[in-house]
Design an enzyme around this catalytic site. Structure first.
Site, PDB file in Angstrom:
ATOM      1  N   THR A   1       0.858  -1.183   0.000  1.00  0.00           N
ATOM      2  CA  THR A   1       0.000   0.000   0.000  1.00  0.00           C
ATOM      3  C   THR A   1       0.896   1.235   0.000  1.00  0.00           C
ATOM      4  O   THR A   1       1.985   1.231   0.590  1.00  0.00           O
ATOM      5  CB  THR A   1      -0.933   0.045   1.223  1.00  0.00           C
ATOM      6  OG1 THR A   1      -0.174   0.289   2.406  1.00  0.00           O
ATOM      7  CG2 THR A   1      -1.694  -1.264   1.368  1.00  0.00           C
ATOM      8  N   GLU A   2       0.417   2.290  -0.654  1.00  0.00           N
ATOM      9  CA  GLU A   2       1.238   3.494  -0.797  1.00  0.00           C
ATOM     10  C   GLU A   2       1.702   4.056   0.539  1.00  0.00           C
ATOM     11  O   GLU A   2       2.780   4.642   0.629  1.00  0.00           O
ATOM     12  CB  GLU A   2       0.437   4.592  -1.517  1.00  0.00           C
ATOM     13  CG  GLU A   2       0.313   4.408  -3.005  1.00  0.00           C
ATOM     14  CD  GLU A   2      -0.462   5.556  -3.612  1.00  0.00           C
ATOM     15  OE1 GLU A   2      -0.118   6.720  -3.323  1.00  0.00           O
ATOM     16  OE2 GLU A   2      -1.407   5.292  -4.359  1.00  0.00           O
ATOM     17  N   ASN A   3       0.868   3.903   1.564  1.00  0.00           N
ATOM     18  CA  ASN A   3       1.210   4.511   2.847  1.00  0.00           C
ATOM     19  C   ASN A   3       2.188   3.674   3.668  1.00  0.00           C
ATOM     20  O   ASN A   3       2.472   4.000   4.810  1.00  0.00           O
ATOM     21  CB  ASN A   3      -0.058   4.801   3.664  1.00  0.00           C
ATOM     22  CG  ASN A   3      -0.863   3.551   3.967  1.00  0.00           C
ATOM     23  OD1 ASN A   3      -0.909   2.617   3.167  1.00  0.00           O
ATOM     24  ND2 ASN A   3      -1.510   3.518   5.108  1.00  0.00           N
ATOM     25  N   GLY A   4       2.724   2.608   3.086  1.00  0.00           N
ATOM     26  CA  GLY A   4       3.860   1.949   3.721  1.00  0.00           C
ATOM     27  C   GLY A   4       3.651   0.586   4.319  1.00  0.00           C
ATOM     28  O   GLY A   4       4.486   0.128   5.114  1.00  0.00           O
TER      29      GLY A   4
ATOM     30  N   SER B   1       8.568   3.302   0.724  1.00  0.00           N
ATOM     31  CA  SER B   1       7.409   2.799  -0.001  1.00  0.00           C
ATOM     32  C   SER B   1       7.482   3.197  -1.467  1.00  0.00           C
ATOM     33  O   SER B   1       7.253   2.373  -2.366  1.00  0.00           O
ATOM     34  CB  SER B   1       6.125   3.341   0.625  1.00  0.00           C
ATOM     35  OG  SER B   1       4.987   2.887  -0.084  1.00  0.00           O
TER      36      SER B   1
END
Length: 225
Positions: free
Chosen positions: A51-54, A93
């Site tokens: 996921t983009e947020n890590g 990320s």
């Protein structure tokens, strides 16, 4: 025109996407419909969901007593963490994205062109808030781009078009398009139909989209919830 056609639900679309996710792939799931795909990937396939947020190794979405709002995906939905999953900061990320380590990203879209152009960050509305997020990085950083969207908008206009009229996220990046009526492969300006919902014919879909369609070598399969 297609009032009698049983369209595929969003969970049904997500299940169909999950069928094309190979074991051990590293997969980014975008915000919106793509978030559902993680619910249908078998744990034994050891797919790593990014996921983009890590989150590296996100599991399915959760509800009820399982919800932990310190564990959310990029769309702020509560998710689980698969065994071995971990967290990184945004720099790491996006280094994963920009470094070409994603086998596929699954994104939503406002429009996709027959050449595979992707428009998913702006509706073009004057009062709208543009939200490119990480979509541009994902569109060019992932080895493959899959898109999930309804085939026709609420205004009845097709979202698979000859040429995008909305600002592009990436040019010629979409490989496979999953919609509520059909699954398409896009290659070199050719639109190949892989799956069709029962009762929908290639000719009627071609007339509605106003573009030439062919049947993929692997299609046309039955597409149902």
């Amino acid at each position: 025109m297609f009032e009698t056609i049983n369209r595929i639900s969003r969970p049904g679309m997500a299940r169909r996407v999950a069928q094309d996710i190979k074991p051990a792939w590293v997969v980014n799931l975008g915000i919106g419909m793509p978030e559902l795909v993680g619910n249908y990937i078998p744990p034994q396939d050891e797919v790593v969901i990014h996921t983009e947020n890590g989150i590296i190794g996100a599991g399915p979405t959760v509800d009820g007593s399982q919800v932990d709002f310190d564990l959310i995906n990029a769309g702020r939905k509560p998710v689980s963490l698969r065994q071995g999953g971990h967290f990184v900061d945004h720099a790491d990320s996006f280094a994963l994205v920009r470094g070409g380590h994603l086998d596929v990203t699954v994104l939503g879209a406002f429009q996709v062109s027959m050449r595979g152009d992707l428009a998913n960050w702006s509706t073009g509305a004057r009062d709208g808030i543009p939200s490119p997020g990480g979509a541009m990085d994902l569109a060019v950083g992932a080895r493959q781009v899959f898109v999930m969207m309804e085939l026709f908008g609420r205004n009845g206009q097709a979202k698979l078009v000859a040429d995008c009229t909305l600002p592009l996220t990436g040019a010629r990046v979409v490989k496979r398009l999953y919609t509520d009526m059909a699954v398409f492969d896009l290659s070199g300006g050719n639109v190949e139909v892989v799956d069709l919902v029962p009762g929908l014919t290639l000719s009627s879909l071609q007339d509605a989209l106003k573009m030439p369609l062919t049947t993929a070598s692997s299609g046309t399969g039955i597409y149902a919830d």
